[in-house]
Design a protein around this motif. Structure first.
Motif, short mmCIF file in Angstrom:
data_model
loop_
_atom_site.label_atom_id
_atom_site.label_comp_id
_atom_site.label_asym_id
_atom_site.label_seq_id
_atom_site.Cartn_x
_atom_site.Cartn_y
_atom_site.Cartn_z
N TRP A 76 0.82 -1.21 0.00
CA TRP A 76 0.00 0.00 0.00
C TRP A 76 0.85 1.26 0.00
O TRP A 76 2.07 1.23 0.22
CB TRP A 76 -0.92 0.00 1.22
N TRP A 77 0.18 2.38 -0.21
CA TRP A 77 0.84 3.69 -0.20
C TRP A 77 0.00 4.67 0.59
O TRP A 77 -1.24 4.69 0.47
CB TRP A 77 1.03 4.22 -1.62
N ARG A 78 0.66 5.48 1.41
CA ARG A 78 0.04 6.60 2.08
C ARG A 78 0.92 7.83 1.93
O ARG A 78 2.14 7.76 2.14
CB ARG A 78 -0.17 6.31 3.59
N GLU A 79 0.30 8.95 1.57
CA GLU A 79 1.03 10.22 1.53
C GLU A 79 1.44 10.62 2.95
O GLU A 79 0.83 10.22 3.93
CB GLU A 79 0.12 11.32 0.95
N HIS A 116 8.43 8.37 4.94
CA HIS A 116 7.48 8.83 5.95
C HIS A 116 8.20 9.33 7.20
O HIS A 116 9.19 8.73 7.64
CB HIS A 116 6.51 7.71 6.36
N SER A 176 3.37 -2.85 3.67
CA SER A 176 3.99 -1.54 3.51
C SER A 176 2.93 -0.49 3.23
O SER A 176 1.91 -0.77 2.62
CB SER A 176 4.99 -1.59 2.34
N THR A 177 3.19 0.74 3.71
CA THR A 177 2.47 1.91 3.20
C THR A 177 3.44 2.83 2.49
O THR A 177 3.16 4.01 2.30
CB THR A 177 1.77 2.67 4.35
N ALA A 178 4.58 2.29 2.06
CA ALA A 178 5.60 3.06 1.35
C ALA A 178 5.76 2.60 -0.09
O ALA A 178 6.72 2.98 -0.76
CB ALA A 178 6.94 2.94 2.08
N SER A 179 4.81 1.80 -0.58
CA SER A 179 4.91 1.20 -1.91
C SER A 179 4.12 2.01 -2.93
O SER A 179 3.01 1.66 -3.32
CB SER A 179 4.41 -0.25 -1.88
N PHE A 180 4.68 3.13 -3.37
CA PHE A 180 4.01 4.02 -4.32
C PHE A 180 3.84 3.33 -5.68
O PHE A 180 4.74 2.64 -6.14
CB PHE A 180 4.85 5.29 -4.51
N PRO A 181 2.69 3.47 -6.34
CA PRO A 181 1.51 4.26 -5.96
C PRO A 181 0.49 3.47 -5.13
O PRO A 181 -0.61 3.94 -4.90
CB PRO A 181 0.91 4.63 -7.32
N GLY A 182 0.86 2.30 -4.71
CA GLY A 182 -0.03 1.46 -3.92
C GLY A 182 -0.75 0.45 -4.78
O GLY A 182 -1.20 0.75 -5.89
#
Length: 350
Positions: free
Chosen positions: A164-167, A218, A243-249
């Motif tokens: 996942w991805w989070r700004e 982050h 992960s929430t660092a996997s752009f763009p998710g």
């Protein structure tokens, strides 16, 4: 069979996921009557109550006093949507007043707090359900049917992925991604849904060895990346990456490799690849909230959880995910973080 009248509910909390629950209640029709929105913020409660009144086409009031919910004889159950840092303090007066509890994940900031919530509800004699809505997807239900049917053979390998991805703006909200409010990062706030579903299909984990860290993407207290090796009680091995660092998710996925077939769950679909060459697909593709918009998913799975909870109250049975069932995900998350901190494998209690 119990009392099959419409059950009266109150939403406790008016944050990000509350609108999804309003939509789910509206779609549930006469099974549930939403009476009020309760929040510490009067403005939030009134704004969401106005939206709910329009969506449901019947008056929904705004409250700021939890005692007003506990003492209202009309209220059958409360849907708790607040962050997990004060769950027991919210749930105790409601449960002791005889209100059943439907609880958004996580049950607490750690497994000990989650067990305390289960204890409170059991001691008060009220039903506790947990909103692990991924279990209500058509593909998940079909996967459970296949696993329980026994035609797949023995399970050998499990792969769990949450890319996942989070700004950064997501973590700029006060308390988000902290141990004090949320209890941790990607595991307890995002991956817990996939972990719960995977464990419901694969069975419990015996031991875990993990690494958890915060990437350069982050500025947050807790982890935004975890990788772990798993050993299951039934003998299978597995991997977990979250992960929430996997752009763009991307969409989370679970792959279960059995003797006779492999099951792959992703984006609301189940792909079954049989060793004899056959392939079968079940379910419909849908958003999961893995990208920049964390609310990019349907309310229908929440609707399924709410309708099952109401049926459970009517029928005097446990809901599809009760408190005890939800503890497995909490135990694995706690053990994963312990392993990452110690650098050693961590055993889970049988």
């Amino acid at each position: 069979m119990g009392d099959s009248r419409s059950k009266v509910a109150v939403l406790i909390g008016a944050g990000m996921v509350a609108r999804t629950h309003v939509a789910a209640v509206a779609a549930a029709g006469d099974a549930v009557r939403l009476k009020a929105i309760c929040s510490r913020s009067r403005d939030r409660a009134e704004a969401l109550a106005a939206e709910a009144t329009a969506a449901i086409d019947r008056p929904v009031s705004a409250l700021t006093d939890l005692n007003a919910v506990a003492t209202d004889p009309e209220v059958d159950f409360a849907v708790i949507l607040t962050p997990p840092d004060a769950r027991a303090d919210l749930i105790r007066p409601l449960a002791e007043a005889g209100k059943h509890i439907l609880l958004e994940k996580p049950m607490g900031r750690n497994a000990d707090e989650a067990r305390e919530v289960v204890r409170i509800c059991r001691a008060a004699g009220v039903t506790l359900g947990v909103v692990f809505q991924h279990r209500m997807r058509a593909a998940s239900l079909k996967a459970a049917e296949l696993v329980q049917g026994g035609a797949l053979g023995a399970l050998g390998l499990v792969e769990i992925s949450v890319p996942w991805w989070r700004e950064q703006a997501y973590y700029d909200e006060p308390g988000r991604g902290t141990y004090a409010r949320d209890g941790g990062g990607v595991l307890i706030s995002q991956a817990i849904h996939t972990i719960d579903l995977a464990l419901s299909l694969a069975g419990p984990v015996d031991s875990v060895r993990a690494m958890a860290t915060t990437t350069r993407f982050h500025d947050m207290e807790a982890e935004d990346f975890v990788v772990a090796g798993l050993r299951f009680a039934g003998g299978a091995v597995g991997s977990m990456v979250a992960s929430t660092a996997s752009f763009p998710g991307g969409a989370e996925s679970i792959t279960l490799h059995f003797d006779k077939a492999s099951l792959h769950l992703e984006s609301g679909q189940l792909l079954v690849r049989w060793r004899d060459g056959r392939e079968e697909r079940f379910g419909a593709t849908g958003g999961t909230g893995g990208g920049a918009d964390p609310m990019a998913f349907t309310h229908e799975w929440h609707q399924g959880i709410i309708e099952d909870f109401v049926d459970a109250l009517d029928e005097g049975r446990e809901p599809v995910v009760n408190g005890e069932a939800a503890l497995a995900a909490h135990d694995l998350i706690d053990a994963t973080i312990r392993s990452a901190r110690s650098g050693q494998a961590e055993e889970l209690a049988a």
